[in-house]
Write a protein that holds these residues in place. Sequence first.
Motif, PDB file in Angstrom:
ATOM      1  N   PRO A  75       0.485  -0.998  -0.156  1.00 32.08           N
ATOM      2  CA  PRO A  75       0.028   0.188   0.207  1.00 32.08           C
ATOM      3  C   PRO A  75       0.849   1.721   0.086  1.00 32.08           C
ATOM      4  CG  PRO A  75      -0.148  -0.680   2.745  1.00 32.08           C
ATOM      5  CD  PRO A  75       0.840  -2.516   0.769  1.00 32.08           C
ATOM      6  N   LEU A  76       0.470   2.610  -0.431  1.00 27.69           N
ATOM      7  CA  LEU A  76       0.867   3.947  -0.692  1.00 27.69           C
ATOM      8  C   LEU A  76      -0.216   5.239   0.244  1.00 27.69           C
ATOM      9  CD1 LEU A  76       3.438   3.323  -3.779  1.00 27.69           C
ATOM     10  CD2 LEU A  76       4.025   3.528  -0.721  1.00 27.69           C
ATOM     11  N   THR A  77       0.379   5.641   0.050  1.00 22.76           N
ATOM     12  CA  THR A  77      -0.786   7.056   0.494  1.00 22.76           C
ATOM     13  C   THR A  77      -0.785   7.444  -1.016  1.00 22.76           C
ATOM     14  OG1 THR A  77      -0.647   9.249   1.674  1.00 22.76           O
ATOM     15  CG2 THR A  77       2.072   7.786   0.456  1.00 22.76           C
ATOM     16  N   ILE A  78      -1.922   8.121  -0.964  1.00 28.52           N
ATOM     17  CA  ILE A  78      -2.890   8.427  -2.039  1.00 28.52           C
ATOM     18  C   ILE A  78      -1.697  10.125  -2.083  1.00 28.52           C
ATOM     19  CG2 ILE A  78      -4.458   7.395  -3.380  1.00 28.52           C
ATOM     20  CD1 ILE A  78      -6.073   8.826  -1.665  1.00 28.52           C
ATOM     21  N   ASN A  79      -1.446  10.857  -0.997  1.00 26.08           N
ATOM     22  CA  ASN A  79      -0.967  11.602  -0.726  1.00 26.08           C
ATOM     23  C   ASN A  79      -0.039  12.842  -1.630  1.00 26.08           C
ATOM     24  OD1 ASN A  79      -1.194  14.580   0.924  1.00 26.08           O
ATOM     25  ND2 ASN A  79       0.922  13.645   1.229  1.00 26.08           N
ATOM     26  N   ARG A  80       0.892  11.028  -2.289  1.00 20.46           N
ATOM     27  CA  ARG A  80       2.040  11.485  -3.548  1.00 20.46           C
ATOM     28  C   ARG A  80       1.705  12.258  -4.555  1.00 20.46           C
ATOM     29  NH1 ARG A  80       0.133   6.802  -4.247  1.00 20.46           N
ATOM     30  NH2 ARG A  80       0.491   5.941  -6.520  1.00 20.46           N
ATOM     31  N   ALA A  81       0.570  12.460  -4.441  1.00 16.02           N
ATOM     32  CA  ALA A  81       0.084  13.131  -5.920  1.00 16.02           C
ATOM     33  C   ALA A  81      -0.326  14.603  -6.022  1.00 16.02           C
ATOM     34  CB  ALA A  81      -1.617  12.761  -6.763  1.00 16.02           C
ATOM     35  N   LYS A  82      -0.530  15.263  -4.891  1.00 23.24           N
ATOM     36  CA  LYS A  82      -0.628  16.130  -4.278  1.00 23.24           C
ATOM     37  C   LYS A  82       1.319  16.739  -3.992  1.00 23.24           C
ATOM     38  CE  LYS A  82      -1.495  19.613  -0.235  1.00 23.24           C
ATOM     39  NZ  LYS A  82      -1.629  20.621  -1.359  1.00 23.24           N
ATOM     40  N   VAL A 165       9.527  22.952   3.020  1.00 25.42           N
ATOM     41  CA  VAL A 165      10.190  22.001   3.709  1.00 25.42           C
ATOM     42  C   VAL A 165       9.018  21.212   4.162  1.00 25.42           C
ATOM     43  CG1 VAL A 165      11.655  21.135   5.522  1.00 25.42           C
ATOM     44  CG2 VAL A 165      12.854  23.076   3.785  1.00 25.42           C
ATOM     45  N   GLN A 166       8.539  22.216   4.913  1.00 23.73           N
ATOM     46  CA  GLN A 166       6.801  21.289   5.277  1.00 23.73           C
ATOM     47  C   GLN A 166       6.299  20.809   4.243  1.00 23.73           C
ATOM     48  OE1 GLN A 166       4.557  24.236   8.273  1.00 23.73           O
ATOM     49  NE2 GLN A 166       4.126  22.153   9.448  1.00 23.73           N
ATOM     50  N   GLN A 167       5.988  21.785   3.605  1.00 26.46           N
ATOM     51  CA  GLN A 167       5.179  21.752   2.673  1.00 26.46           C
ATOM     52  C   GLN A 167       5.671  20.028   1.634  1.00 26.46           C
ATOM     53  OE1 GLN A 167       4.897  24.122  -0.510  1.00 26.46           O
ATOM     54  NE2 GLN A 167       3.014  23.654  -1.397  1.00 26.46           N
ATOM     55  N   PHE A 168       6.640  20.185   2.056  1.00 26.76           N
ATOM     56  CA  PHE A 168       7.057  18.410   0.512  1.00 26.76           C
ATOM     57  C   PHE A 168       7.314  17.253   1.849  1.00 26.76           C
ATOM     58  CE2 PHE A 168       7.503  21.718  -2.478  1.00 26.76           C
ATOM     59  CZ  PHE A 168       6.729  21.115  -3.210  1.00 26.76           C
ATOM     60  N   ILE A 169       7.001  17.101   3.082  1.00 28.28           N
ATOM     61  CA  ILE A 169       7.263  16.417   3.844  1.00 28.28           C
ATOM     62  C   ILE A 169       7.010  15.113   2.987  1.00 28.28           C
ATOM     63  CG2 ILE A 169       6.986  15.154   5.721  1.00 28.28           C
ATOM     64  CD1 ILE A 169       8.564  17.214   6.315  1.00 28.28           C
ATOM     65  N   ASN A 170       7.328  13.944   2.676  1.00 31.16           N
ATOM     66  CA  ASN A 170       7.069  13.052   1.562  1.00 31.16           C
ATOM     67  C   ASN A 170       7.955  11.282   2.366  1.00 31.16           C
ATOM     68  OD1 ASN A 170       5.990  11.653  -0.534  1.00 31.16           O
ATOM     69  ND2 ASN A 170       7.338  12.543  -1.623  1.00 31.16           N
ATOM     70  N   PRO A 171       7.455  11.125   4.064  1.00 27.23           N
ATOM     71  CA  PRO A 171       8.084   9.953   4.065  1.00 27.23           C
ATOM     72  C   PRO A 171       7.583   8.365   4.243  1.00 27.23           C
ATOM     73  CG  PRO A 171       6.449  10.952   5.486  1.00 27.23           C
ATOM     74  CD  PRO A 171       6.019  12.114   4.765  1.00 27.23           C
ATOM     75  N   GLU A 172       6.309   8.440   2.807  1.00 25.22           N
ATOM     76  CA  GLU A 172       6.098   7.100   2.749  1.00 25.22           C
ATOM     77  C   GLU A 172       7.136   7.137   1.345  1.00 25.22           C
ATOM     78  OE1 GLU A 172       2.265   3.832   2.708  1.00 25.22           O
ATOM     79  OE2 GLU A 172       2.487   5.984   2.161  1.00 25.22           O
ATOM     80  N   LEU A 173       7.445   7.936   0.438  1.00 29.54           N
ATOM     81  CA  LEU A 173       8.068   7.929  -0.621  1.00 29.54           C
ATOM     82  C   LEU A 173       9.504   7.752  -0.948  1.00 29.54           C
ATOM     83  CD1 LEU A 173       6.390   7.265  -3.711  1.00 29.54           C
ATOM     84  CD2 LEU A 173       5.166   8.354  -1.696  1.00 29.54           C
ATOM     85  N   LYS A 175      11.173   6.614   2.120  1.00 29.35           N
ATOM     86  CA  LYS A 175      11.386   5.140   2.664  1.00 29.35           C
ATOM     87  C   LYS A 175      11.018   3.600   1.410  1.00 29.35           C
ATOM     88  CE  LYS A 175      11.563   2.339   6.029  1.00 29.35           C
ATOM     89  NZ  LYS A 175      11.472   1.141   5.045  1.00 29.35           N
ATOM     90  N   ILE A 176      10.972   4.208   0.580  1.00 34.52           N
ATOM     91  CA  ILE A 176      10.978   3.360  -0.865  1.00 34.52           C
ATOM     92  C   ILE A 176      12.192   3.686  -1.039  1.00 34.52           C
ATOM     93  CG2 ILE A 176      10.686   2.922  -3.049  1.00 34.52           C
ATOM     94  CD1 ILE A 176       7.719   3.395  -2.469  1.00 34.52           C
ATOM     95  N   THR A 177      12.601   4.791  -1.068  1.00 32.30           N
ATOM     96  CA  THR A 177      14.290   5.479  -1.816  1.00 32.30           C
ATOM     97  C   THR A 177      15.102   4.935  -0.815  1.00 32.30           C
ATOM     98  OG1 THR A 177      13.651   7.536  -2.755  1.00 32.30           O
ATOM     99  CG2 THR A 177      15.521   7.423  -2.455  1.00 32.30           C
ATOM    100  N   GLU A 178      15.448   5.272   0.701  1.00 32.78           N
ATOM    101  CA  GLU A 178      15.744   4.657   2.271  1.00 32.78           C
ATOM    102  C   GLU A 178      16.238   2.571   1.405  1.00 32.78           C
ATOM    103  OE1 GLU A 178      13.946   6.291   4.357  1.00 32.78           O
ATOM    104  OE2 GLU A 178      13.974   8.373   3.983  1.00 32.78           O
ATOM    105  N   THR A 221      23.759  11.434   4.998  1.00 31.50           N
ATOM    106  CA  THR A 221      23.303  12.570   3.872  1.00 31.50           C
ATOM    107  C   THR A 221      21.999  12.838   3.151  1.00 31.50           C
ATOM    108  OG1 THR A 221      25.126  12.465   3.413  1.00 31.50           O
ATOM    109  CG2 THR A 221      24.328  13.335   2.215  1.00 31.50           C
ATOM    110  N   PHE A 222      21.235  11.565   2.874  1.00 30.37           N
ATOM    111  CA  PHE A 222      20.255  11.766   2.538  1.00 30.37           C
ATOM    112  C   PHE A 222      19.503  11.840   2.884  1.00 30.37           C
ATOM    113  CE2 PHE A 222      16.635   9.806   0.833  1.00 30.37           C
ATOM    114  CZ  PHE A 222      15.980   9.675  -0.762  1.00 30.37           C
TER     115      PHE A 222
END
Length: 395
Positions: A75-82, A165-173, A175-178, A221-222
């Motif tokens: 499962p993934l958040t659909i908030n990534r579209a925003k 920075v606050q607007q673009f908090i994107n933890p779920e995506l 995490k995929i990169t990490e 660093t990331f």
Amino acid sequence: MSIIKQGIYHPLTETTAIELALNLSIFSEDAKLSCNEIGDGNLNLVFHVVDTHAGKSIIIKQALPYAKVVGESWPLTINRAKIEADALKTFGRIAPDFVPAVYYTDDVLAVTVMEDLSHLLIARTGFINGETYPLISTHLGEYLAKTLFYTSDYGLGPTRKKEQVQQFINPELCKITEDLIFTDPYYDAETNEFEEGLRPFVVALWRDEELQFHVNVLKKTFLTDAEVLLHGDLHTGSIFANNSETKVIDPEFAFYGPAGFDIGQVFANLLFQVIVNDKKRDLFVEHIETVWDVFKNTFTILWETQNKEVLAQSTSFISYNLSKFFADALGFAGCELIRRTIGLAHVADLDGIKDEQTRLAAKRKSLELGGILIKQRKNIKDLGEFIEIVKGKIN
């Protein structure tokens, strides 16, 4: 009667995508629309809607609540579209020549309606088919310089930057990169996928404690360097191009991170063509050189003329930052070379080689070059030394 459910998320179909397009008044009331779902990525639905009479067309992109590459078990958040829509708008204001126009967004439906780029071709596909796109490296260097400068503390000012920075908090995506770039390729993770002929090299990589140390440093660093707003997934599959235009798409992985990450992604995905395309190797080496030269020169001009921090406007400080960006970029490029070879998501540049021995040789070069760039990134002082290392390993 409308068949689009108001205020409720649901996946669009070709029929409901047409209805949405008509409701937005993008087309005339008497338009005859056709629609095809053309998404071939891992995460989204993509609809191509065309007025067959007027020739006008749009793209409707919708986030799915799971990863297509795996299925509903991921499962993934659909908030990534925003996140993606906001990033497209942000980058579009900064570098409009290199970003598709956004016409409409819907946070509930996780939909972005944007400019149709079907007159262009995905750069990776074009490269594999023999295209060279003479301006793509110039365009990407300018895109990187402008987006990375104007979203930094020095281009935005610290207050506005912190708000973004606050607007673009994107933890779920993130995490995929990490996981997929900085963790899974370096041990026997279930997500890894590679040919048996590579196993001895992969096992050696898993046992390389020096390499794992440097990957951990890059991952730190990331995780911690919120320098600039990144695209976050800037490979050649996220770039449309022809001989005169370049457009960067799909910034759903956007977040505030180290500037070298986007640069390194571009380096690595051009390096795949350096590795596999012996007939045009020098041309792709020149593309890499041009990306960095244009980035460095454009970023320096912006730094000297648009900098909001008075004390930062010094030659020594811009040199320090560019050196950091370059070293980070080399390390991140190395991680990308490795993960695209033995991790979950591969690239057609390598996997599309039909002859097994040729394919395995190219993948070994990718792994070896990746390891060198990760370990030696801070010892490689300039572009010329980087290119010499690449040529020495590839030839």
